[in-house]
Design a protein around this motif. Structure first.
Motif, PDB file in Angstrom:
ATOM      1  N   LEU A 203       1.983  -1.200  12.070  1.00  0.00           N
ATOM      2  CA  LEU A 203       2.988  -1.930  11.311  1.00  0.00           C
ATOM      3  C   LEU A 203       2.374  -2.895  10.295  1.00  0.00           C
ATOM      4  O   LEU A 203       2.771  -2.882   9.120  1.00  0.00           O
ATOM      5  N   PRO A 204       1.423  -3.752  10.667  1.00  0.00           N
ATOM      6  CA  PRO A 204       0.850  -4.668   9.668  1.00  0.00           C
ATOM      7  C   PRO A 204       0.220  -3.931   8.487  1.00  0.00           C
ATOM      8  O   PRO A 204       0.384  -4.336   7.328  1.00  0.00           O
ATOM      9  N   GLY A 205      -0.484  -2.835   8.775  1.00  0.00           N
ATOM     10  CA  GLY A 205      -1.123  -2.079   7.700  1.00  0.00           C
ATOM     11  C   GLY A 205      -0.123  -1.434   6.764  1.00  0.00           C
ATOM     12  O   GLY A 205      -0.323  -1.396   5.546  1.00  0.00           O
ATOM     13  N   THR A 206       0.984  -0.928   7.319  1.00  0.00           N
ATOM     14  CA  THR A 206       2.024  -0.306   6.497  1.00  0.00           C
ATOM     15  C   THR A 206       2.654  -1.329   5.559  1.00  0.00           C
ATOM     16  O   THR A 206       2.854  -1.064   4.362  1.00  0.00           O
ATOM     17  N   LEU A 207       2.981  -2.499   6.088  1.00  0.00           N
ATOM     18  CA  LEU A 207       3.571  -3.545   5.253  1.00  0.00           C
ATOM     19  C   LEU A 207       2.566  -4.043   4.211  1.00  0.00           C
ATOM     20  O   LEU A 207       2.933  -4.311   3.058  1.00  0.00           O
ATOM     21  N   HIS A 208       1.317  -4.149   4.601  1.00  0.00           N
ATOM     22  CA  HIS A 208       0.270  -4.595   3.677  1.00  0.00           C
ATOM     23  C   HIS A 208       0.159  -3.628   2.497  1.00  0.00           C
ATOM     24  O   HIS A 208       0.071  -4.062   1.337  1.00  0.00           O
ATOM     25  N   GLU A 209       0.147  -2.333   2.790  1.00  0.00           N
ATOM     26  CA  GLU A 209       0.038  -1.337   1.721  1.00  0.00           C
ATOM     27  C   GLU A 209       1.267  -1.339   0.822  1.00  0.00           C
ATOM     28  O   GLU A 209       1.173  -1.105  -0.381  1.00  0.00           O
ATOM     29  N   THR A 210       2.427  -1.605   1.400  1.00  0.00           N
ATOM     30  CA  THR A 210       3.653  -1.673   0.600  1.00  0.00           C
ATOM     31  C   THR A 210       3.593  -2.830  -0.385  1.00  0.00           C
ATOM     32  O   THR A 210       3.915  -2.683  -1.566  1.00  0.00           O
ATOM     33  N   VAL A 211       3.156  -3.994   0.092  1.00  0.00           N
ATOM     34  CA  VAL A 211       3.031  -5.154  -0.794  1.00  0.00           C
ATOM     35  C   VAL A 211       1.960  -4.901  -1.851  1.00  0.00           C
ATOM     36  O   VAL A 211       2.132  -5.239  -3.028  1.00  0.00           O
ATOM     37  N   ARG A 212       0.866  -4.287  -1.437  1.00  0.00           N
ATOM     38  CA  ARG A 212      -0.208  -3.978  -2.384  1.00  0.00           C
ATOM     39  C   ARG A 212       0.289  -3.076  -3.504  1.00  0.00           C
ATOM     40  O   ARG A 212      -0.031  -3.286  -4.675  1.00  0.00           O
ATOM     41  N   PHE A 213       1.101  -2.087  -3.150  1.00  0.00           N
ATOM     42  CA  PHE A 213       1.645  -1.202  -4.172  1.00  0.00           C
ATOM     43  C   PHE A 213       2.634  -1.938  -5.065  1.00  0.00           C
ATOM     44  O   PHE A 213       2.635  -1.773  -6.289  1.00  0.00           O
TER      45      PHE A 213
END
Length: 243
Positions: free
Chosen positions: A129-139
């Protein structure tokens, strides 16, 4: 006399060849989409894709609708047949691109959820979950104009008459259902459905706040702000090994 006739024929031949070349060049110079017939769905997709390009370059309100009509090889009345006004166009852009994989946006939230829903070992790392949200914000940090448009329309769409009203009304519950249905790898204390629900809702509160603040605060980037939030949402040592 023969020479004169031959000369005349030569001039006529050159003239005809010149006309043929001019005609061929004219055909080649015409915009392709003036010759190609598209279905209504294909045309709307084309319009939306060109609109994203213009929004990225000039902002949501920085280009005339005529520029979009020119980009898709249509007249302005023809364009209005597919999108009645700018508000409808901007709503279509958000509905098409913001959460989906359209336009190769493979790290949007919708695409990330789709990938996370796979359970084979090759994609196991995507279920953090943290990695998925991190990648979403990064995009999202790479597409500030669309983020700004999304946040602005979210406010404007509170009006039931706004073309994006239904999209925003349904989006929250839809995303929440999708996020809570993923088989995330979680610390023991967050495997309780109610606690996971509260965490995801809070994470989205933080994400919205980060996006707004990054658009108004030049001192910190969207990623810097989200990294601050991550320390609170997913602290060590609880989330170590689950990022």
């Amino acid at each position: 006399m023969k020479t004169h006739v031959d000369s005349g024929n030569s001039i006529l031949q050159i003239s005809m060849e010149s006309q043929e070349n001019t005609s061929a060049n004219s055909i080649k110079s015409r915009p392709i989409n003036q010759r190609k017939r598209l279905s209504p769905a294909q045309r709307r997709k084309q319009i939306t894709q060109e609109a994203v390009t213009l929004i990225t370059q000039y902002g949501s309100y920085g280009f005339p609708m005529q520029a979009l009509a020119d980009a898709v090889g249509m007249t302005l009345p023809g364009l209005n047949h597919y999108v009645k006004n700018r508000e409808e166009l901007l709503s279509l852009v958000i509905e098409t691109f913001y959460d989906s994989e359209e336009g190769n946006a493979h790290t949007t939230l919708g695409a990330a959820i789709s990938h996370c829903d796979q359970t084979d070992s090759a994609t196991k790392e995507r279920r953090h979950l943290p990695g998925t949200l991190h990648e979403t914000v990064r995009f999202n940090a790479k597409r500030p104009e669309l983020v700004a448009l999304f946040m602005r329309l979210a406010i404007e769409a509170s009006d039931p008459k706004h073309p994006a009203h239904e999209f925003y009304q349904n989006r929250h519950n839809s995303i929440l259902i999708d996020m809570t249905s993923v088989d995330w790898e979680l610390p023991e204390e967050y495997r309780d459905p109610e606690r996971l629900h509260d965490l995801i809702v809070t994470a989205f509160f933080a994400m919205d706040g980060v996006q707004i603040q990054s658009l108004t605060n030049p001192n910190e980037s969207m990623m810097q702000l989200w990294e601050r939030a991550e320390h609170i949402l997913f602290p060590s040592p609880t989330w170590d090994g689950y990022r």
